[in-house]
Design a protein around this motif. Structure first.
Motif, PDB file in Angstrom:
ATOM      1  N   ARG A   1      73.661  57.272  52.111  1.00  0.00           N
ATOM      2  CA  ARG A   1      72.868  57.891  51.033  1.00  0.00           C
ATOM      3  C   ARG A   1      73.627  59.076  50.441  1.00  0.00           C
ATOM      4  O   ARG A   1      73.623  59.281  49.229  1.00  0.00           O
ATOM      5  CB  ARG A   1      71.514  58.341  51.559  1.00  0.00           C
TER       6      ARG A   1
ATOM      7  N   SER B   1      71.179  51.013  47.573  1.00  0.00           N
ATOM      8  CA  SER B   1      70.418  50.126  48.457  1.00  0.00           C
ATOM      9  C   SER B   1      70.968  50.085  49.880  1.00  0.00           C
ATOM     10  O   SER B   1      70.237  49.751  50.812  1.00  0.00           O
ATOM     11  CB  SER B   1      70.394  48.708  47.881  1.00  0.00           C
TER      12      SER B   1
ATOM     13  N   SER C   1      72.589  55.553  57.732  1.00  0.00           N
ATOM     14  CA  SER C   1      71.743  55.626  56.541  1.00  0.00           C
ATOM     15  C   SER C   1      71.982  56.937  55.803  1.00  0.00           C
ATOM     16  O   SER C   1      72.145  56.963  54.574  1.00  0.00           O
ATOM     17  CB  SER C   1      70.272  55.500  56.941  1.00  0.00           C
TER      18      SER C   1
ATOM     19  N   THR D   1      69.255  52.645  52.160  1.00  0.00           N
ATOM     20  CA  THR D   1      67.870  52.213  52.403  1.00  0.00           C
ATOM     21  C   THR D   1      67.824  51.075  53.410  1.00  0.00           C
ATOM     22  O   THR D   1      66.965  51.052  54.295  1.00  0.00           O
ATOM     23  CB  THR D   1      67.226  51.764  51.072  1.00  0.00           C
TER      24      THR D   1
ATOM     25  N   SER E   1      68.366  52.357  56.867  1.00  0.00           N
ATOM     26  CA  SER E   1      67.130  52.998  57.336  1.00  0.00           C
ATOM     27  C   SER E   1      66.104  51.941  57.771  1.00  0.00           C
ATOM     28  O   SER E   1      65.465  52.088  58.822  1.00  0.00           O
ATOM     29  CB  SER E   1      66.553  53.870  56.217  1.00  0.00           C
TER      30      SER E   1
END
Length: 152
Positions: free
Chosen positions: A139, A70, A135, A73, A76
């Motif tokens: 990730r 999370s 981000s 995300t 982002s």
């Protein structure tokens, strides 16, 4: 004898009112105050959303899982939010200056010239780029963490 015409300028941000020296101002600031209060509420809502996203980023880190799925995300989302808010801020700044001139100019006696200088800030693009970069990093870290957990 030479006659001298005296002018004074009232400057506020990117707005300049050129007035005769003998000009008088009977300005009703209620519309300006109402607009300032409305924009203040919008700023508070924007800050609340940003703080919610930041809390969502820091919560997994506090629990010892910085590379949670999370987190990337949310970085982002915060990046896209920065792009949208930066564009909206520039647009609302230009509209606000124009409306302020339309409200104040008729209220001032002796206005000889009004000039509005719009400035557009692109700093939000740098901030959004950094958020998108973070981000990607988080990730990728989440993917490495997942592969590490599967290996063990």
């Amino acid at each position: 004898m030479r006659s001298v015409c005296r002018f004074c300028s009232l400057i506020n941000g990117g707005i300049t009112f050129t007035l005769l020296e003998s000009a008088s101002a009977a300005v009703n600031f209620r519309p300006v105050l109402a607009a300032a209060m409305a924009s203040g509420l919008v700023v508070c809502a924007v800050m609340a959303y940003a703080l919610k996203q930041i809390h969502g980023i820091l919560a997994p880190m506090k629990e010892g899982a910085p590379f949670s799925a999370s987190v990337g995300t949310r970085f982002s989302r915060l990046g896209w939010f920065t792009v949208i808010a930066g564009i909206a801020l520039n647009i609302f700044n230009a509209i606000g200056k124009t409306l302020l001139v339309k409200i104040l100019a008729p209220m001032l006696d002796g206005v000889t010239q009004v000039s509005v200088q719009h400035s557009f800030s692109l700093n939000f693009i740098i901030i959004a780029f950094l958020l998108f970069l973070l981000s990607y990093v988080f990730r990728y870290g989440a993917e490495l963490q997942r592969l590490s957990d599967e290996t063990l």
